[in-house]
Design a protein around this motif. Structure first.
Motif, mmCIF file in Angstrom:
data_model
loop_
_atom_site.group_PDB
_atom_site.id
_atom_site.type_symbol
_atom_site.label_atom_id
_atom_site.label_comp_id
_atom_site.label_asym_id
_atom_site.label_seq_id
_atom_site.Cartn_x
_atom_site.Cartn_y
_atom_site.Cartn_z
ATOM 1 N N THR A 422 40.719 46.704 25.459
ATOM 2 C CA THR A 422 40.027 45.945 26.519
ATOM 3 C C THR A 422 38.512 45.931 26.286
ATOM 4 O OG1 THR A 422 40.010 47.945 27.900
ATOM 5 C CG2 THR A 422 41.772 46.340 28.301
ATOM 6 N N VAL A 434 46.408 47.312 33.808
ATOM 7 C CA VAL A 434 46.876 46.774 32.524
ATOM 8 C C VAL A 434 48.042 47.605 31.994
ATOM 9 C CG1 VAL A 434 46.249 46.330 30.110
ATOM 10 C CG2 VAL A 434 44.638 45.764 31.943
ATOM 11 N N HIS A 448 44.104 39.826 29.502
ATOM 12 C CA HIS A 448 44.582 41.179 29.238
ATOM 13 C C HIS A 448 46.088 41.323 29.412
ATOM 14 C CE1 HIS A 448 40.320 43.089 29.897
ATOM 15 N NE2 HIS A 448 40.407 42.335 28.813
#
Length: 606
Positions: A422, A434, A448
């Motif tokens: 990320t 995430v 993401h």
């Protein structure tokens, strides 16, 4: 036995009412009384004040005691006067007429101890007065204030080497409860104590129970902790002034007798709150670290931290304000990753030089290691001060309820990989989302949800991931950013984990049901009756405390100046039936027996 030893023991018995010296007290007293310089490192509650008070009574002249706080001076002088010792202080609480009267008494040789703030001592008026008056010794209390690396640095302390230069024939004793090896070296250098004998007592406070909990609804956790300490005196430390005021107001609304204290308050209100804490039983002081240094109240039964302290020295000093009387007490720390981020940002954004910042980061890392250790906390704490405890203490949370650990290598790799993929630009909340495969507008707009780490951590809940990230920061595998945005970045050490070259073991997080069960148990314990007073003893115990409180109020002094809780407890248990038997109890002494013996004996024999 030498005549000086015999006289010292006689003073210990007759004036202070104690049956015997503890640890190295006697050796220190004899060394200083004989004219030697000394550096004394002794834990809070270890009896440091006796190490200069008894030599002051053994030597000719008046001892000049350098003390940093008005409240501490007042307490010490009140306590000495109760014992029949002529003592006084010079500070800004006195008006000009009162100051001149103290100076005259000092010059006439009517005092045995004079307490002075370092700022006043360094004035030419005060130094000239000392030159004209026989001085028994100089005592420099809270000597760690001299260190620029310490947590209570006071610039004026750096100038106290002048005492050695101007009065080389007068012995000096410097005392502190907290000094790691670098601070110790700086005290010696700054105060020109190279030739002084160093007395280093054990830093262990076995009566204090250490406990660290993960921050999860901190107010509720604090309330659960305090439920077992209702009616007892204690301190709750917070990092910010705003949090101090909000917490004190909330606690008052929950039925606790709580007051705020921080440096930004009006001076009169701040002094009034401190005075109430010192003189009343059962009051909770919510404070920043501006409160506490030199506080002489012996019956503080708990110290709670709602935020992470800045260093091991600070933590030790602050928790050491609990249980100075040697009776069971609690040190409770509630912290989370947000505390680590905040303190890291404080360090990064300070105006200190890079060397100072490196020292402060190292100190923070040491404290994080203590907070996250799965071993005996007391062993870890003492090791920081260069002391080895051979066996686990049996009186910290890790000893009493050993934590379960697990092989978290794969989980750590997932977390570290997610931080990397990320872009090392996000905080725990986003990283957790995430890893757990949560889709929201932000994750999709950043793309993401297409990362290889998306959804690979769905087996852990948010609370568990928060614990993982916190421990990865504490172990040095991640570091918070220094710009104030709460993002996490990889460290050099994280490479070995990502390559599979290093295993990671973490503390297992208790599930919510387990935490609820522990809270219910804690609520039901009721402080393990901290002083172990049985129900049938409670009425007499309350009567002794009420008598002490009434006598203290009549004289305008704190209750513990009359007798410590430990002395009252000994009275309760031993039930003396004569004045002679009462006088044999530790902490009574001749003067107090004369003043209060009949009243307490009547209560004990009724």
């Amino acid at each position: 036995m030498s005549s000086s030893s015999s006289r010292a023991e006689q003073i210990l018995h007759s004036v202070f009412g104690y049956p015997a010296f503890r640890g190295e007290q006697q050796a220190i007293v004899e060394h200083v009384a004989g004219g030697g310089d000394a550096l004394v490192l002794m834990p809070t509650g270890g009896g440091k004040s006796l190490c200069y008070q008894i030599p002051a009574l053994l030597r000719d002249g008046c001892a000049v005691v350098v003390s940093p706080l008005i409240a501490l001076m007042q307490d010490q002088v009140d306590a000495l006067r109760q014992l029949g010792v002529e003592a006084a202080f010079l500070n800004s609480s006195l008006d000009a007429l009162e100051q001149r009267e103290v100076e005259k008494r000092f010059a006439r040789g009517e005092l045995k101890l004079l307490y002075v703030a370092p700022e006043r001592l360094l004035t030419e008026r005060c130094l000239d007065l000392i030159e004209r008056t026989p001085v028994a010794l100089f005592a420099i209390d809270e000597a760690h204030c001299v260190s620029q690396w310490g947590h209570d640095f006071r610039r004026e302390y750096r100038e106290l080497t002048l005492l050695h230069e101007r009065f080389p024939q007068i012995p000096r004793i410097a005392l502190t409860a907290t000094a790691d090896a670098p601070t110790r070296r700086e005290i010696v250098e700054r105060l020109a104590l190279e030739s002084a004998h160093q007395f280093v007592a054990s830093f262990d406070r076995p009566n204090i129970r250490y406990r660290v909990v993960e921050k999860d609804d901190a107010r509720r956790q604090l309330k659960d902790f305090l439920a077992a300490h209702r009616g007892e005196s204690g301190i709750v430390y917070c990092l910010s002034r705003r949090k101090v005021e909000d917490t004190a107001e909330w606690l008052a609304g929950e039925g606790f007798d709580a007051l705020p204290y921080h440096a930004g308050m009006e001076a009169v209100l701040r002094a009034r709150n401190q005075q109430r804490f010192l003189r009343e039983d059962g009051l909770v002081m919510v404070a920043t670290i501006a409160f506490g240094m030199g506080i002489d109240k012996p019956d503080v039964r708990f110290v709670a931290h709602l935020d992470l302290p800045k260093s091991m020295e600070g933590y030790y000093q602050e928790t050491g304000r609990a249980g100075r009387d040697g009776l069971p007490s609690d040190a409770w720390l509630c912290y989370g990753l947000g505390d680590v981020v905040t303190l890291a940002q404080f360090i990064a954004q300070s105006e200190a030089g890079e060397e100072r910042k490196r020292v402060e980061r190292r100190k923070l890392d040491e404290l994080l290691g203590y907070a996250e250790t799965t071993a005996c906390r007391r062993q870890r704490l003492l090791a920081y001060f260069g002391e080895t405890l051979a066996e686990p203490c049996g009186n910290c949370d890790n000893c009493l309820d050993p934590p379960e650990t697990w092989d978290a290598t794969v989980t750590a790799q997932k977390a570290l990989s997610c931080v990397y993929r990320t872009g090392q630009r996000y905080g725990v909340a986003h990283l957790t989302a995430v890893l757990r495969g949560e889709t929201d507008e932000r994750i999709q707009s950043l793309g993401h949800h297409q990362l290889s780490t998306f959804g690979i951590g769905a087996d852990l809940d948010k609370q568990q991931w928060r614990g993982v990230f916190r421990q990865l920061v504490a172990t040095g595998l991640l570091t918070p950013d220094e710009e104030g945005y709460g993002t996490l970045r990889l460290t050099q050490a994280s490479r070995a984990v990502l390559r599979g070259e290093q295993a990671v073991h973490l503390r297992r997080q208790a599930d919510r049901a387990g935490r609820r069960a522990k809270r219910q148990t804690a609520r039901g314990e009721r402080a393990r009756a901290v002083l172990d007073i049985a129900p049938h003893e409670a009425p007499r115990w309350d009567a002794l405390r009420e008598l002490r409180a009434r006598l203290a109020k009549e004289q305008g002094v704190p209750a513990y100046v009359i007798f410590h809780d430990a002395t009252l407890l000994a009275m309760l248990r031993e039930r003396p039936q004569t004045l002679s038997a009462l006088g044999a109890i530790s902490g009574v002494g001749e003067r107090k027996l004369e003043r209060y013996g009949e009243s307490f004996l009547a209560e004990l024999t009724s």
